[in-house]
Design a protein around this motif. Structure first.
Motif, PDB file in Angstrom:
ATOM      1  N   PRO A   1      26.876  40.784  50.112  1.00  0.00           N
ATOM      2  CA  PRO A   1      28.209  41.186  49.685  1.00  0.00           C
ATOM      3  C   PRO A   1      28.129  42.349  48.703  1.00  0.00           C
ATOM      4  CG  PRO A   1      27.593  39.085  48.695  1.00  0.00           C
ATOM      5  CD  PRO A   1      26.497  39.468  49.639  1.00  0.00           C
ATOM      6  N   SER A   2      29.063  43.257  48.822  1.00  0.00           N
ATOM      7  CA  SER A   2      29.072  44.383  47.895  1.00  0.00           C
ATOM      8  C   SER A   2      29.912  44.002  46.690  1.00  0.00           C
ATOM      9  CB  SER A   2      29.651  45.614  48.575  1.00  0.00           C
ATOM     10  OG  SER A   2      30.985  45.378  48.920  1.00  0.00           O
ATOM     11  N   SER A   3      29.486  44.496  45.545  1.00  0.00           N
ATOM     12  CA  SER A   3      30.214  44.211  44.320  1.00  0.00           C
ATOM     13  C   SER A   3      31.480  45.066  44.276  1.00  0.00           C
ATOM     14  CB  SER A   3      29.329  44.525  43.116  1.00  0.00           C
ATOM     15  OG  SER A   3      30.000  44.194  41.931  1.00  0.00           O
ATOM     16  N   VAL A   4      32.526  44.522  43.712  1.00  0.00           N
ATOM     17  CA  VAL A   4      33.774  45.271  43.558  1.00  0.00           C
ATOM     18  C   VAL A   4      34.038  45.430  42.058  1.00  0.00           C
ATOM     19  CG1 VAL A   4      34.784  44.524  45.733  1.00  0.00           C
ATOM     20  CG2 VAL A   4      35.148  43.148  43.712  1.00  0.00           C
TER      21      VAL A   4
ATOM     22  N   GLU B   1      39.557  46.329  41.062  1.00  0.00           N
ATOM     23  CA  GLU B   1      39.695  46.007  42.488  1.00  0.00           C
ATOM     24  C   GLU B   1      39.771  44.498  42.687  1.00  0.00           C
ATOM     25  OE1 GLU B   1      37.349  49.357  45.058  1.00  0.00           O
ATOM     26  OE2 GLU B   1      36.126  48.095  43.739  1.00  0.00           O
ATOM     27  N   ALA B   2      38.943  43.761  41.948  1.00  0.00           N
ATOM     28  CA  ALA B   2      38.937  42.302  42.072  1.00  0.00           C
ATOM     29  C   ALA B   2      40.273  41.713  41.635  1.00  0.00           C
ATOM     30  CB  ALA B   2      37.789  41.701  41.261  1.00  0.00           C
ATOM     31  N   VAL B   3      40.821  42.228  40.545  1.00  0.00           N
ATOM     32  CA  VAL B   3      42.116  41.743  40.055  1.00  0.00           C
ATOM     33  C   VAL B   3      43.210  42.027  41.080  1.00  0.00           C
ATOM     34  CG1 VAL B   3      43.917  42.125  38.318  1.00  0.00           C
ATOM     35  CG2 VAL B   3      41.544  41.754  37.605  1.00  0.00           C
TER      36      VAL B   3
ATOM     37  N   GLY C   1      28.236  36.129  37.996  1.00  0.00           N
ATOM     38  CA  GLY C   1      29.163  37.246  38.161  1.00  0.00           C
ATOM     39  C   GLY C   1      29.956  37.526  36.898  1.00  0.00           C
ATOM     40  N   ASP C   2      30.568  38.710  36.841  1.00  0.00           N
ATOM     41  CA  ASP C   2      31.414  39.061  35.701  1.00  0.00           C
ATOM     42  C   ASP C   2      32.688  38.225  35.741  1.00  0.00           C
ATOM     43  OD1 ASP C   2      29.748  41.059  34.710  1.00  0.00           O
ATOM     44  OD2 ASP C   2      30.662  42.589  36.000  1.00  0.00           O
ATOM     45  N   PRO C   3      32.976  37.454  34.670  1.00  0.00           N
ATOM     46  CA  PRO C   3      34.187  36.635  34.646  1.00  0.00           C
ATOM     47  C   PRO C   3      35.469  37.474  34.605  1.00  0.00           C
ATOM     48  CG  PRO C   3      32.624  35.912  32.967  1.00  0.00           C
ATOM     49  CD  PRO C   3      32.147  37.242  33.472  1.00  0.00           C
ATOM     50  N   ILE C   4      36.481  36.973  35.279  1.00  0.00           N
ATOM     51  CA  ILE C   4      37.822  37.564  35.292  1.00  0.00           C
ATOM     52  C   ILE C   4      38.765  36.477  34.781  1.00  0.00           C
ATOM     53  CG2 ILE C   4      39.676  38.462  36.758  1.00  0.00           C
ATOM     54  CD1 ILE C   4      37.423  39.277  38.752  1.00  0.00           C
ATOM     55  N   ASN C   5      39.634  36.822  33.850  1.00  0.00           N
ATOM     56  CA  ASN C   5      40.544  35.819  33.286  1.00  0.00           C
ATOM     57  C   ASN C   5      41.512  35.309  34.358  1.00  0.00           C
ATOM     58  OD1 ASN C   5      42.317  34.271  31.806  1.00  0.00           O
ATOM     59  ND2 ASN C   5      42.583  35.770  30.187  1.00  0.00           N
ATOM     60  N   PRO C   6      41.425  34.007  34.727  1.00  0.00           N
ATOM     61  CA  PRO C   6      42.323  33.484  35.762  1.00  0.00           C
ATOM     62  C   PRO C   6      43.758  33.259  35.284  1.00  0.00           C
ATOM     63  CG  PRO C   6      40.834  31.757  35.024  1.00  0.00           C
ATOM     64  CD  PRO C   6      40.440  33.012  34.297  1.00  0.00           C
ATOM     65  N   TYR C   7      43.958  33.136  33.961  1.00  0.00           N
ATOM     66  CA  TYR C   7      45.300  32.814  33.454  1.00  0.00           C
ATOM     67  C   TYR C   7      46.357  33.829  33.885  1.00  0.00           C
ATOM     68  CZ  TYR C   7      49.096  31.568  30.315  1.00  0.00           C
ATOM     69  OH  TYR C   7      50.321  31.224  29.816  1.00  0.00           O
TER      70      TYR C   7
ATOM     71  N   ARG D   1      34.185  38.187  47.990  1.00  0.00           N
ATOM     72  CA  ARG D   1      34.358  39.195  46.938  1.00  0.00           C
ATOM     73  C   ARG D   1      34.426  38.571  45.555  1.00  0.00           C
ATOM     74  NH1 ARG D   1      38.838  43.524  48.798  1.00  0.00           N
ATOM     75  NH2 ARG D   1      38.083  44.474  46.866  1.00  0.00           N
ATOM     76  N   VAL D   2      34.890  37.332  45.478  1.00  0.00           N
ATOM     77  CA  VAL D   2      35.010  36.640  44.195  1.00  0.00           C
ATOM     78  C   VAL D   2      34.418  35.234  44.323  1.00  0.00           C
ATOM     79  CG1 VAL D   2      37.035  37.924  43.363  1.00  0.00           C
ATOM     80  CG2 VAL D   2      37.352  35.869  44.730  1.00  0.00           C
ATOM     81  N   VAL D   3      34.104  34.660  43.156  1.00  0.00           N
ATOM     82  CA  VAL D   3      33.539  33.321  43.089  1.00  0.00           C
ATOM     83  C   VAL D   3      34.468  32.465  42.238  1.00  0.00           C
ATOM     84  CG1 VAL D   3      31.564  31.945  42.306  1.00  0.00           C
ATOM     85  CG2 VAL D   3      31.198  34.235  43.269  1.00  0.00           C
TER      86      VAL D   3
END
Length: 163
Positions: free
Chosen positions: A1-4, A8-10, A145-151, A86-88
Motif C-alpha cells: 500500500p502506498s502512504s497517503v 489526503e487521509a482526512v 502509522g501516523d495517528p489521525i484524530n477520529p473525533y 489507506r487507513v488503519v
C-alpha cells in the motif's frame, strides 16, 4: 500500500463517513482526548468511548481484519483497514471478540467486531473502547502509522446530511 498524506487521509475518511464504533453511542457522549497526556510520557492519540462492559464494538468502516491480538497496553485488540488499505483502525481494551472473527476476514461498516471491556492497561472500573485511526505507512507496518484524530472526523460525519 502506498502512504497517503494526512490531508489526503482526512479527506478520504470524511468521504467515507466513519461510524462511532460503539453500538448506541451518541456524539454528545464523546470527548476529544487526542492530545491528552497518558502514563509513561505518552500522548493518547485516540478516542476513548465510554460504554457499559459488553456493549457491541462495531466496525467504523468497511474493510478487512488485519490482526486480532492481545497486548499489555491494549489488551484484546483488533487492527482493521478500509477497502483500499489507506487507513488503519485500531480497537482496544475489548472484553471479548465477536465469535468467528478471524484475521483477513472482510467486515462491513457496522458489523460487530467485539465487546467493550477493560483489558490491557484500562482502569478496571472504566469500560471503554480505545479507538485509533492511523494512516497506513508506506512500509506496511500498520501498527505504527501516523495517528489521525477520529473525533472531528466522526463529528463532521454525523453533522452531514445522511439517510
Amino acid at each position: 500500500p502506498s502512504s497517503v498524506s494526512s490531508a489526503e487521509a482526512v479527506d478520504y475518511l470524511l468521504a467515507r463517513g466513519i461510524l462511532i464504533p460503539v453500538a448506541g453511542a451518541a456524539m454528545s457522549q464523546l470527548h476529544d482526548a487526542f492530545d491528552e497526556a497518558r502514563d509513561g510520557g505518552r500522548t493518547h492519540r485516540a478516542l476513548d468511548i465510554m460504554a457499559p462492559r459488553g456493549t457491541a464494538v462495531i466496525s467504523a468502516d468497511s474493510g478487512r481484519i488485519l490482526r486480532i491480538s492481545v497486548s499489555s497496553l491494549g489488551g484484546n485488540t483488533i487492527y482493521a483497514t478500509d477497502p483500499l488499505s489507506r487507513v488503519v483502525y485500531y480497537y482496544a481494551h475489548l472484553d471479548a471478540y465477536q465469535p468467528g472473527l478471524v484475521q483477513g476476514a472482510p467486515v462491513a461498516r457496522g458489523d460487530t467486531l467485539g465487546f467493550v471491556g477493560t483489558t490491557g492497561n484500562a482502569p478496571k472500573v472504566t469500560p471503554h473502547l480505545h479507538f485509533q485511526v492511523m494512516r497506513m505507512p508506506a512500509d506496511g507496518k500498520y501498527w505504527d502509522g501516523d495517528p489521525i484524530n477520529p473525533y472531528p472526523l466522526i463529528l463532521l460525519s454525523h453533522d452531514s446530511v445522511r439517510p
